[in-house]
Design an enzyme around this catalytic site. Structure first.
Site, short mmCIF file in Angstrom:
data_model
loop_
_atom_site.label_atom_id
_atom_site.label_comp_id
_atom_site.label_asym_id
_atom_site.label_seq_id
_atom_site.Cartn_x
_atom_site.Cartn_y
_atom_site.Cartn_z
N GLU A 90 0.78 -1.14 0.01
CA GLU A 90 0.02 0.00 0.09
C GLU A 90 0.86 1.24 0.05
O GLU A 90 2.17 1.32 0.54
CB GLU A 90 -0.89 0.02 1.15
CG GLU A 90 -2.34 -0.50 1.16
CD GLU A 90 -3.27 0.62 0.16
OE1 GLU A 90 -2.79 1.22 -0.30
OE2 GLU A 90 -4.48 0.55 0.39
N ASP A 91 0.31 2.45 -0.67
CA ASP A 91 1.10 3.60 -0.48
C ASP A 91 0.89 4.30 0.85
O ASP A 91 1.94 4.73 1.58
CB ASP A 91 0.55 4.79 -1.69
CG ASP A 91 -0.91 4.72 -1.64
OD1 ASP A 91 -1.83 3.73 -1.15
OD2 ASP A 91 -1.30 5.69 -2.14
N ASP B 90 -4.04 5.52 6.20
CA ASP B 90 -4.62 6.62 6.88
C ASP B 90 -5.37 6.47 8.12
O ASP B 90 -4.90 6.03 9.27
CB ASP B 90 -5.41 7.51 5.64
CG ASP B 90 -5.63 9.05 5.98
OD1 ASP B 90 -5.82 9.35 7.18
OD2 ASP B 90 -5.47 9.77 5.16
N PHE C 2 -2.44 16.88 4.38
CA PHE C 2 -2.73 16.34 3.16
C PHE C 2 -1.47 16.19 2.33
O PHE C 2 -0.94 17.13 1.93
CB PHE C 2 -3.88 17.26 2.71
CG PHE C 2 -4.46 16.52 1.57
CD1 PHE C 2 -6.07 16.59 1.28
CD2 PHE C 2 -3.97 15.96 0.32
CE1 PHE C 2 -6.74 16.07 0.31
CE2 PHE C 2 -4.60 15.41 -0.56
CZ PHE C 2 -6.00 15.45 -0.67
N ARG D 160 -0.02 12.29 -8.76
CA ARG D 160 0.65 11.08 -8.60
C ARG D 160 2.08 10.95 -9.13
O ARG D 160 2.64 10.22 -8.55
CB ARG D 160 -0.33 10.14 -9.24
CG ARG D 160 -1.63 9.89 -8.69
CD ARG D 160 -2.47 8.74 -9.02
NE ARG D 160 -3.92 8.52 -8.81
CZ ARG D 160 -4.69 8.19 -7.91
NH1 ARG D 160 -4.04 7.64 -6.93
NH2 ARG D 160 -5.96 8.18 -7.76
C1 PRP Z 1 -5.98 5.59 -0.63
C2 PRP Z 1 -4.89 4.60 -0.44
C3 PRP Z 1 -5.32 3.68 0.59
C4 PRP Z 1 -6.26 4.11 1.29
C5 PRP Z 1 -6.09 4.57 2.55
O1 PRP Z 1 -6.84 5.13 -1.41
O2 PRP Z 1 -4.08 4.29 -1.60
O3 PRP Z 1 -5.94 2.61 -0.34
O4 PRP Z 1 -6.85 5.58 0.51
O5 PRP Z 1 -6.92 5.07 3.26
P1 PRP Z 1 -7.55 4.67 4.73
O6 PRP Z 1 -6.33 4.17 5.57
O7 PRP Z 1 -8.21 5.88 5.16
O8 PRP Z 1 -8.71 3.70 4.34
P2 PRP Z 1 -7.70 6.00 -2.25
O9 PRP Z 1 -9.09 5.49 -1.91
O10 PRP Z 1 -7.59 7.45 -2.21
O11 PRP Z 1 -7.68 5.52 -3.74
P3 PRP Z 1 -6.37 5.94 -4.89
O12 PRP Z 1 -5.53 4.72 -4.48
O13 PRP Z 1 -6.96 5.15 -6.13
O14 PRP Z 1 -5.85 6.99 -4.83
#
Ligand code: PRP
Length: 183
Positions: A103-104, A107, A156, A169
């Site tokens: 995962e990136d 949050d 953010f 990105r």
């Molecule tokens: C982001 C990120 C994780 C998630 C983390 O994805 O890549 O999957 O949010 O947030 P959390 O811990 O609050 O659940 P996002 O839904 O923004 O989609 P993306 O990867 O396509 O940008």
């Protein structure tokens, strides 16, 4: 694109590309040792994890398959609902596999918490998580994360896969987005 190319959109640079790549080498060495002789499968969560998956997989000294999930976090609701829908499921049968979710960012932790529950019944030999970034102060649920790149504040952030409205990105560094961009 580097942070210096779009300086007016950003506040602090939290993690540079050089720091990210050094950290990926370090974690790749740990993963290679931990999974030696095991049937490892990397699972990336689209779209944010594309950059980290690409660099991390290439930092590993062994051949490793990659698969991808696309989930829409929280449907039409807010981030706090915890509702996740699968938009693209894995192509791989997890039976007997040692799965490492890449995962990136963690949050609130809601996406990964849901994903770990979802994977639990698929017969994997083990399931662990590698998150490049984690916001400890934003956690709503605890997620067991074996490999963490950097703990960061709740600002953010964009870059290295992370977006604001699908932009930033392809920024190589991770930086805090200047409030004037989104307010
Ligand atoms: C982001 C990120 C994780 C998630 C983390 O994805 O890549 O999957 O949010 O947030 P959390 O811990 O609050 O659940 P996002 O839904 O923004 O989609 P993306 O990867 O396509 O940008």
């Amino acid at each position: 694109m580097r942070a210096t190319d779009i300086e007016s959109d950003l506040n602090d640079v939290l993690v540079t590309e050089e720091q990210i790549l050094a950290k990926l080498d370090e974690i790749a060495a740990r993963v290679a040792a931990d999974y030696e002789g095991k049937d490892l499968l990397l699972v990336g969560v689209l779209k944010g994890a594309v950059m980290v998956m690409a660099d991390f997989a290439r930092a590993l000294p062994t051949l490793v398959p990659m698969d991808w999930m696309a989930v829409s976090s929280y449907g039409a609701g807010t981030k706090s609902s915890g509702v996740v829908q699968i938009r693209k499921d894995l192509d791989t049968d997890l039976t007997g596999k040692h799965v490492l979710i890449v995962e990136d960012i963690i949050d609130s932790g809601l996406t990964l918490s849901w994903l770990l529950d979802n994977f639990a019944s698929r017969g994997a030999a083990s399931i662990e998580v590698f998150a490049l970034l984690r916001k400890p102060e934003a956690a709503k649920v605890h997620v067991e994360c074996k490999y963490v790149g950097f703990d960061i504040p709740t600002d953010f952030v964009v870059g290295y896969g992370l977006d604001y409205d699908e932009r930033y990105r392809n920024l190589r560094d991770v930086a805090v987005l200047a409030p004037h961009v989104y307010s």
